[in-house]
Design an enzyme around this catalytic site. Structure first.
Site, PDB file in Angstrom:
ATOM      1  N   THR A 215       0.842  -1.202   0.000  1.00  0.00           N
ATOM      2  CA  THR A 215       0.000   0.000   0.000  1.00  0.00           C
ATOM      3  C   THR A 215       0.877   1.252   0.000  1.00  0.00           C
ATOM      4  O   THR A 215       2.014   1.208   0.460  1.00  0.00           O
ATOM      5  CB  THR A 215      -0.856  -0.058   1.278  1.00  0.00           C
ATOM      6  OG1 THR A 215      -1.750  -1.141   1.127  1.00  0.00           O
ATOM      7  CG2 THR A 215      -1.621   1.220   1.546  1.00  0.00           C
ATOM      8  N   ARG A 243     -14.264  -7.743  -0.337  1.00  0.00           N
ATOM      9  CA  ARG A 243     -13.542  -7.378   0.893  1.00  0.00           C
ATOM     10  C   ARG A 243     -12.951  -5.950   0.803  1.00  0.00           C
ATOM     11  O   ARG A 243     -12.386  -5.550  -0.201  1.00  0.00           O
ATOM     12  CB  ARG A 243     -12.405  -8.390   1.116  1.00  0.00           C
ATOM     13  CG  ARG A 243     -11.560  -8.133   2.365  1.00  0.00           C
ATOM     14  CD  ARG A 243     -10.300  -7.358   2.045  1.00  0.00           C
ATOM     15  NE  ARG A 243      -9.392  -7.279   3.203  1.00  0.00           N
ATOM     16  CZ  ARG A 243      -8.342  -6.464   3.252  1.00  0.00           C
ATOM     17  NH1 ARG A 243      -8.079  -5.664   2.254  1.00  0.00           N
ATOM     18  NH2 ARG A 243      -7.569  -6.450   4.306  1.00  0.00           N
TER      19      ARG A 243
END
Ligand code: ASP
Length: 349
Positions: A215, A243
Site C-alpha cells: 500500500t 472485501r
C-alpha cells in the site's frame, strides 16, 4: 540482589528502547510517504531495493514540489505523491495493484484534512485511474465520506476524473503472485483434508509465497500548520467477496487531526480496522499527552503485535516530528524536511 539486577536490566532496556524510538524521530519534516511493508529481507534483491528507493524519492520530491507551490495545501502534496505511486507498477496501488480471488483489481483510497476533520474515501473501484483523486473529490465535491464500487465509479466519471479499462491496472507480476497464492491455498486445503481438524499448514499467511503488503500513503504539514493524510491500495491479494481493508476506513488506515498528527497505515487491514489504529494513536496523543513515537509504538509494537496484526504506520505530528512505527522487518518509507533534506529507509531504523 537479583531483584535489583532485574530492575537495572529493565531500566536499561526501557532506556535503550526509548532512545531508539527517539533516534528514529526526524524533526522539521513537512512531508513523508510510505510504500507499504514490502518484501522480507530474504526476498529483497539489490535491483528491487534500488528501484523502490528511487521511486520513493521521486514521490517525495513530487509531494514537496506540490507543497511549495503558491497557495498549496498539504492535500495537494498528499494527492500528487500518491498519484505518482498509483501510476507506478512497483506499488500495490493503482496500476500494479494486487488481484482479488476472482482475478480483478479492486482499489481503495482515502484522504483527510486535519484542520476541518473532513475526509473522503472510495472502496472497491475498478475503473478510476487515480483512486486518491476520487477520494479527494468525495471529500470536496460530495456531502458523503465513503463511496463504494459502481456508485463511486459513477461519481468519479461525473466529476470528470480519468476513467480507464480495468485491464489498465493489470501487471504480470501481480497476476503470478495470485497464481502462487491460489496454488498454496489448494495445498493447504489438501493438508487440512488429511489432518482433520488442523486449520493451516502452520505457516503464517504473511510468509506464504506471493504475500506482500505494498500500500502507499502520505502525510503532510503545510505552511499554514495544517496536517493532511492519505492512503491508497489494491488491498490484500486473493481477497474475496468485495472485501474492503483499512485503507479507505477513516480512523483505521488514515487519520489527520491538527491537534495531534497525520497518519497513514499499511498492513493486515482486518486488524487495523478492529483496533481503530490511526485514531487510537491520535487519541493517545490527545488524551494521554503521549509524544507521537510513544503513541505509535504503543499501538503498533505492543497492542497490534500482541494480537498478531502485522503492519506499520507513518506519523507526522503538528510540530513536524516524523515517526514510522512497524512490527515487521522493515517498511518502505521516506521523509523530506522543510529545507529539502530527503531520507529514504527500508530495513534500517
Ligand atoms: N492495509 C491494506 C489492506 O488491508 C493492505 C496493505 O497495507 O498492503 O487492504
Amino acid at each position: 540482589m537479583f531483584r535489583s539486577i532485574g530492575f537495572g536490566l529493565l531500566l536499561v532496556s526501557v532506556i535503550v528502547h526509548s532512545t531508539r524510538a527517539e533516534d528514529a524521530v526526524v524533526e522539521n519534516v513537512v512531508f513523508a510517504i510510505h510504500g507499504g511493508i514490502g518484501l522480507d529481507k530474504v526476498e529483497m534483491t539489490p535491483e528491487i531495493d534500488k528501484r523502490v528507493r528511487t521511486e520513493l524519492e521521486q514521490a517525495l520530491r513530487a509531494g514537496f514540489a506540490a507543497l511549495n507551490k503558491p497557495n498549496a495545501t498539504g492535500l495537494d502534496a498528499v494527492e500528487a505523491a500518491i498519484r505518482l505511486m498509483e501510476d507506478s507498477p512497483q506499488f500495490n496501488a493503482g496500476r500494479g495493484a494486487v488481484f482479488t480471488h476472482d482475478g480483478r483489481n479492486e482499489l481503495d483510497a482515502s484522504i483527510m484534512e486535519g484542520k476541518t476533520l473532513k475526509a473522503g474515501s472510495v472502496a472497491g473501484v475498478s475503473t478510476v485511474k487515480n483512486p486518491i483523486t476520487a477520494a479527494r473529490a468525495v471529500m470536496e465535491k460530495s456531502k458523503h465520506v465513503l463511496l463504494v464500487s459502481r456508485g463511486a465509479e459513477a461519481f468519479a466519471a461525473e466529476k470528470g476524473l480519468e476513467i480507464v479499462d480495468p485491464k489498465y491496472f493489470r501487471t504480470e507480476e501481480r497476476w503470478q503472485q495470485l497464481q502462487k497464492q491460489l496454488e498454496e491455498e489448494k495445498k493447504r486445503s489438501q493438508v487440512r483434508g488429511q489432518e482433520s481438524g488442523q486449520e493451516t499448514t502452520g505457516i503464517p499467511e504473511r510468509h506464504l509465497p506471493g504475500f506482500s503488503f505494498g500500500t502507499v500513503g502520505a502525510v503532510a504539514l503545510d505552511k499554514s500548520g495544517n496536517l493532511s493524510a492519505g492512503t491508497s491500495t489494491g488491498g490484500m491479494s486473493n481477497k474475496r467477496w468485495g472485501r474492503v481493508g483499512d485503507s479507505p476506513i477513516i480512523g483505521a488506515g488514515t487519520y489527520a487531526d491538527n491537534e495531534a498528527c497525520a497518519i497513514s497505515a499499511t498492513g493486515h487491514g482486518e486488524y487495523f480496522i478492529r483496533y481503530c489504529v490511526a485514531h487510537d494513536i491520535v487519541a493517545l496523543m490527545k488524551y494521554k499527552s503521549l509524544p507521537v513515537n510513544a503513541a505509535a509504538d504503543e499501538v503498533i509494537r505492543k497492542k497490534l503485535k500482541a494480537a498478531g496484526g502485522e503492519g506499520g504506520v507513518i506519523c507526522l505530528d503538528n510540530k513536524g516530528r516524523f515517526y514510522p512505527s512497524y512490527n515487521t522487518e522493515g517498511m518502505y518509507r521516506g521523509c523530506i524536511t522543510r529545507d529539502g533534506q530527503v531520507q529514504v529507509r527500508i530495513f534500517e531504523q
